[in-house]
Scaffold this motif. Structure first.
Motif, PDB file in Angstrom:
ATOM      1  N   THR A   1       0.840  -1.196   0.000  1.00  0.00           N
ATOM      2  CA  THR A   1       0.000   0.000   0.000  1.00  0.00           C
ATOM      3  C   THR A   1       0.871   1.241   0.000  1.00  0.00           C
ATOM      4  O   THR A   1       0.636   2.208  -0.744  1.00  0.00           O
ATOM      5  CB  THR A   1      -0.924   0.007   1.230  1.00  0.00           C
ATOM      6  OG1 THR A   1      -1.767  -1.146   1.188  1.00  0.00           O
ATOM      7  CG2 THR A   1      -1.773   1.270   1.268  1.00  0.00           C
ATOM      8  N   MET A   2       1.911   1.200   0.829  1.00  0.00           N
ATOM      9  CA  MET A   2       2.830   2.323   0.931  1.00  0.00           C
ATOM     10  C   MET A   2       3.789   2.368  -0.254  1.00  0.00           C
ATOM     11  O   MET A   2       4.099   3.435  -0.791  1.00  0.00           O
ATOM     12  CB  MET A   2       3.612   2.207   2.235  1.00  0.00           C
ATOM     13  CG  MET A   2       4.343   3.460   2.645  1.00  0.00           C
ATOM     14  SD  MET A   2       4.995   3.263   4.315  1.00  0.00           S
ATOM     15  CE  MET A   2       5.662   4.909   4.584  1.00  0.00           C
ATOM     16  N   MET A   3       4.246   1.206  -0.689  1.00  0.00           N
ATOM     17  CA  MET A   3       5.211   1.162  -1.785  1.00  0.00           C
ATOM     18  C   MET A   3       4.612   1.660  -3.090  1.00  0.00           C
ATOM     19  O   MET A   3       5.267   2.376  -3.860  1.00  0.00           O
ATOM     20  CB  MET A   3       5.749  -0.268  -1.951  1.00  0.00           C
ATOM     21  CG  MET A   3       6.687  -0.711  -0.838  1.00  0.00           C
ATOM     22  SD  MET A   3       7.071  -2.468  -0.915  1.00  0.00           S
ATOM     23  CE  MET A   3       8.011  -2.540  -2.441  1.00  0.00           C
ATOM     24  N   ASN A   4       3.364   1.296  -3.361  1.00  0.00           N
ATOM     25  CA  ASN A   4       2.733   1.759  -4.594  1.00  0.00           C
ATOM     26  C   ASN A   4       2.551   3.278  -4.577  1.00  0.00           C
ATOM     27  O   ASN A   4       2.749   3.948  -5.603  1.00  0.00           O
ATOM     28  CB  ASN A   4       1.397   1.060  -4.807  1.00  0.00           C
ATOM     29  CG  ASN A   4       1.574  -0.376  -5.267  1.00  0.00           C
ATOM     30  OD1 ASN A   4       2.553  -0.710  -5.925  1.00  0.00           O
ATOM     31  ND2 ASN A   4       0.629  -1.229  -4.931  1.00  0.00           N
ATOM     32  N   ALA A   5       2.186   3.810  -3.410  1.00  0.00           N
ATOM     33  CA  ALA A   5       2.089   5.265  -3.294  1.00  0.00           C
ATOM     34  C   ALA A   5       3.452   5.905  -3.502  1.00  0.00           C
ATOM     35  O   ALA A   5       3.577   6.948  -4.168  1.00  0.00           O
ATOM     36  CB  ALA A   5       1.525   5.641  -1.923  1.00  0.00           C
ATOM     37  N   ALA A   6       4.502   5.267  -2.944  1.00  0.00           N
ATOM     38  CA  ALA A   6       5.852   5.809  -3.094  1.00  0.00           C
ATOM     39  C   ALA A   6       6.311   5.744  -4.547  1.00  0.00           C
ATOM     40  O   ALA A   6       7.022   6.639  -5.025  1.00  0.00           O
ATOM     41  CB  ALA A   6       6.817   5.048  -2.196  1.00  0.00           C
ATOM     42  N   ARG A   7       5.915   4.700  -5.271  1.00  0.00           N
ATOM     43  CA  ARG A   7       6.309   4.593  -6.671  1.00  0.00           C
ATOM     44  C   ARG A   7       5.654   5.678  -7.511  1.00  0.00           C
ATOM     45  O   ARG A   7       6.285   6.264  -8.396  1.00  0.00           O
ATOM     46  CB  ARG A   7       5.968   3.198  -7.192  1.00  0.00           C
ATOM     47  CG  ARG A   7       6.908   2.146  -6.637  1.00  0.00           C
ATOM     48  CD  ARG A   7       6.496   0.719  -6.930  1.00  0.00           C
ATOM     49  NE  ARG A   7       7.520  -0.195  -6.432  1.00  0.00           N
ATOM     50  CZ  ARG A   7       7.436  -1.515  -6.459  1.00  0.00           C
ATOM     51  NH1 ARG A   7       6.339  -2.082  -6.962  1.00  0.00           N
ATOM     52  NH2 ARG A   7       8.411  -2.253  -5.989  1.00  0.00           N
ATOM     53  N   LEU A   8       4.400   5.955  -7.240  1.00  0.00           N
ATOM     54  CA  LEU A   8       3.756   7.067  -7.933  1.00  0.00           C
ATOM     55  C   LEU A   8       4.394   8.394  -7.515  1.00  0.00           C
ATOM     56  O   LEU A   8       4.561   9.298  -8.342  1.00  0.00           O
ATOM     57  CB  LEU A   8       2.256   7.080  -7.636  1.00  0.00           C
ATOM     58  CG  LEU A   8       1.460   5.917  -8.247  1.00  0.00           C
ATOM     59  CD1 LEU A   8       0.034   5.921  -7.727  1.00  0.00           C
ATOM     60  CD2 LEU A   8       1.467   5.981  -9.766  1.00  0.00           C
ATOM     61  N   GLY A   9       4.780   8.480  -6.250  1.00  0.00           N
ATOM     62  CA  GLY A   9       5.474   9.683  -5.793  1.00  0.00           C
ATOM     63  C   GLY A   9       6.810   9.873  -6.495  1.00  0.00           C
ATOM     64  O   GLY A   9       7.191  11.009  -6.819  1.00  0.00           O
ATOM     65  N   CYS A  10       7.519   8.779  -6.752  1.00  0.00           N
ATOM     66  CA  CYS A  10       8.771   8.862  -7.518  1.00  0.00           C
ATOM     67  C   CYS A  10       8.504   9.408  -8.912  1.00  0.00           C
ATOM     68  O   CYS A  10       9.267  10.239  -9.426  1.00  0.00           O
ATOM     69  CB  CYS A  10       9.417   7.484  -7.641  1.00  0.00           C
ATOM     70  SG  CYS A  10      10.259   6.935  -6.175  1.00  0.00           S
ATOM     71  N   GLY A  11       7.446   8.919  -9.532  1.00  0.00           N
ATOM     72  CA  GLY A  11       7.090   9.431 -10.848  1.00  0.00           C
ATOM     73  C   GLY A  11       6.853  10.927 -10.809  1.00  0.00           C
ATOM     74  O   GLY A  11       7.270  11.666 -11.717  1.00  0.00           O
ATOM     75  N   MET A  12       6.190  11.404  -9.746  1.00  0.00           N
ATOM     76  CA  MET A  12       5.932  12.835  -9.621  1.00  0.00           C
ATOM     77  C   MET A  12       7.229  13.611  -9.417  1.00  0.00           C
ATOM     78  O   MET A  12       7.346  14.768  -9.842  1.00  0.00           O
ATOM     79  CB  MET A  12       4.968  13.100  -8.463  1.00  0.00           C
ATOM     80  CG  MET A  12       3.615  12.417  -8.618  1.00  0.00           C
ATOM     81  SD  MET A  12       2.798  12.779 -10.180  1.00  0.00           S
ATOM     82  CE  MET A  12       2.423  14.508  -9.970  1.00  0.00           C
TER      83      MET A  12
END
Length: 594
Positions: A287-298
């Motif tokens: 749950t946290m990792m997927n949010a972090a991956r999208l955050g990396c994209g941003m």
């Protein structure tokens, strides 16, 4: 470096003209009040904060870095960071898209994503402190008990506490099945957590009163692989204010994001509480990792935008030589470098990648809102599948292109780009990490092709390609859009054929999928951007004559540039995929000699 200016007009175009949030967001339960006017007010407030508070701290933060006191094990963030964080919390931004039951404002992710982009563009190292906290909030909100939610979420939501994710250990990164951190049960239902975690972003700092670490560890007798990992909440300070046995052993000395405290975290029998089920911690952490991956994209998107703005301003002012077709500024001793084709190539590459990336981010944020709030379970499931499919694309394609854009921005400056005081080389250094952490881009490619495409026989992919096919059918024969629709339809068909070919080859040799993965992700990224640029061109065509023609003509011209100069990379990617695994695997290990 020129001051950062939030691209509010482009946010408005993407949100209100391209994906039309006004037709969707207010129809979702709980978002009835999230009108375009609300969006605009929040975006303007965020722009003012990022432009006036965060951006001026960016270079100073890079120069000063975080300071570690080995005696107290305390970390001090750069000058101004703590005050900016206090203002951020007072403005209510940590609560933006959080649950009102815990003090959140309950606003859509479609609003949170552009604000995230602004923060990353203005000061990516600073943005990571609240970014990691939001990931911790999401994990506890999704998997915590009612007592854990009541204890931690209100303070994460108001920003008085921050959060981290503690996965990596010195001997294991992506392969979490190798982790050694252990959790021994206490008689009161808590656990003693022992181990060392490394590369922990925002692992120790002075911005908040407490830090809530989410830690992966093994229970006694747990299976040795990833099926034996559990997740624990380990706060820096316990109830009553006592210091927990968790401390910062040191800070990493890094290439970039120097103003974010990347810590070695030592857990010496620290008290923690299980979150979720025993041995199911990796599923909770995702749950946290997927949010972090999208955050990396941003991060890639924001840094690409910041570099583009700097390069564009410099190219308009820097005088160097004359235009090949004759002087464009005869009253000046030389022409500004923006007249030169190669400089325009670099600027347009930055612009095309950044604006398409912004459209992708907006589309994904909308799908997250639909997945979370739509009343129809089938619609929610479709949205979840699109997010699952495109999350690795967003992480890898956005960060690869963001790094390309940052490099090009530095190149536009010539020798001055290599000098620290201009700020362009910092963007390159800061952008580079986004391709590495939260799962390297190679790992994202394997996840995309192996788990998101081949594992379900292309079911998620077909849901996505049907959207592109519908657009092509709708605009087939369109006099003005044919230049986009025809090559898009061709590429769509070829991606289907490539996918089938890789799938069949990998049944005989799994290395075939591994060999194709990175090229495949980039190919799917180009298909996605080509679709988005065709859609943006269609909106721009329909908007001509209604005012702001220059803005819409620029959209159409950039779409043409993308199709003519960037999309042809797809031909090379297809050829590389078809070459298969043999060119990679034919060389024996011992022949990698020097």
């Amino acid at each position: 470096m020129p001051a950062y200016q939030a691209p509010l007009r482009d946010f408005d175009f993407v949100l209100n003209e391209l994906i039309k949030i006004q037709d969707i967001i207010p129809m979702l339960p709980g978002y009835e009040e999230a009108t375009p006017d609300i969006f605009r007010a929040y975006l303007e407030q965020a722009a003012q904060f990022c432009e006036s508070e965060l951006a001026p701290l960016n270079r100073q933060g890079d120069e000063e870095g975080c300071q570690y006191d080995s005696a107290t094990k305390a970390v001090t963030t750069p000058t101004g960071f703590k005050e900016a964080y206090r203002q951020y919390c007072e403005l209510g931004f940590p609560a933006l898209d959080c649950d009102p039951a815990y003090g959140g404002q309950g606003l859509p992710k479609s609003l949170a994503f552009p604000i995230m982009e602004m923060q990353c563009a203005a000061n990516v190292a600073w943005s990571m402190y609240p970014g990691l906290s939001h990931g911790a909030y999401a994990a506890i909100h999704a998997h915590g008990t009612d007592e854990q939610k009541a204890a931690y979420l209100p303070r994460l939501v108001d920003g008085s506490w921050t959060g981290t994710m503690c996965l990596t250990e010195p001997h294991c990164g992506t392969d979490l099945g190798l982790l050694k951190a252990r959790a021994e049960p206490n008689t009161d239902g808590s656990y003693r957590i022992t181990g060392t975690k490394i590369f922990i972003s925002a692992g120790e700092h002075d911005l908040s009163a407490n830090i809530v670490h989410l830690v992966l560890a093994r229970l006694p007798g747990a299976p040795k692989d990833v099926k034996g990992i559990s997740l624990f909440i380990v706060p820096k300070f316990l109830d009553g204010g006592a210091r927990n046995a968790v401390s910062c052993g040191s800070l990493e000395h890094k290439m970039g994001i120097k103003a974010n405290a990347t810590a070695v975290i030592n857990l010496d029998g620290a008290q923690g509480w299980l979150i979720g089920e025993p041995n199911k911690g990796l599923a909770c952490m995702f749950t946290m990792m997927n949010a972090a991956r999208l955050g990396c994209g941003m991060q890639g998107l924001g840094l690409g935008e910041a570099s583009f703005q700097g390069a564009l301003s410099y190219a308009r002012e820097r005088l160097q030589m004359r235009s090949l077709n004759g002087a464009k500024r005869p009253e000046q001793p030389a022409d500004p470098i923006i007249v030169h084709p190669d400089v325009r190539r670099m600027l347009l590459t930055q612009k095309a990648y950044t604006e398409a990336g912004r459209a992708l981010a907006a589309m994904l944020a909308l799908q997250l809102d639909i997945e979370d709030k739509h009343e129809d379970a089938a619609v929610r499931a479709d949205a979840a599948d699109l997010v699952a499919l495109l999350t690795p694309v967003a992480k890898a394609f956005l960060t690869d292109n963001g790094y390309t854009a940052a490099n090009l921005g530095m190149q536009v400056f010539g020798g001055h780009g290599y000098i620290r005081e201009w700020g362009m080389e910092q963007l390159v250094r800061d952008a580079r990490i986004s391709q590495i952490y939260e799962g390297t881009n190679g790992i994202q490619a394997i996840d995309l092709l192996g788990r998101k495409v081949l594992l379900d026989q292309g079911a998620k992919l077909r849901k996505f390609t049907k959207l592109i096919h519908a657009f092509c059918q709708q605009h087939e024969g369109h006099a003005l859009l044919g230049e986009f629709v025809a090559p898009l339809s061709k590429l769509l068909k070829e991606v289907g054929e490539i996918t089938m070919g890789v799938g069949m080859a990998s049944l005989q040799d799994k290395d075939e999928a591994g060999a194709a993965a990175s090229d495949y992700l980039r190919l799917l990224g180009h298909l996605t951007y080509a679709w988005l640029w065709a859609r943006m061109a269609a909106v721009a065509h329909d908007s001509l004559g209604r005012g702001e023609d220059a803005f819409y003509q620029a959209k159409i011209a950039t779409a043409r540039f993308y199709y003519a100069k960037l999309l042809p990379e797809a031909e090379a990617l297809k050829a590389s995929i078809k070459a298969g695994a043999k060119p990679l695997m034919a060389l024996d290990d011992e022949h990698f000699a020097f």
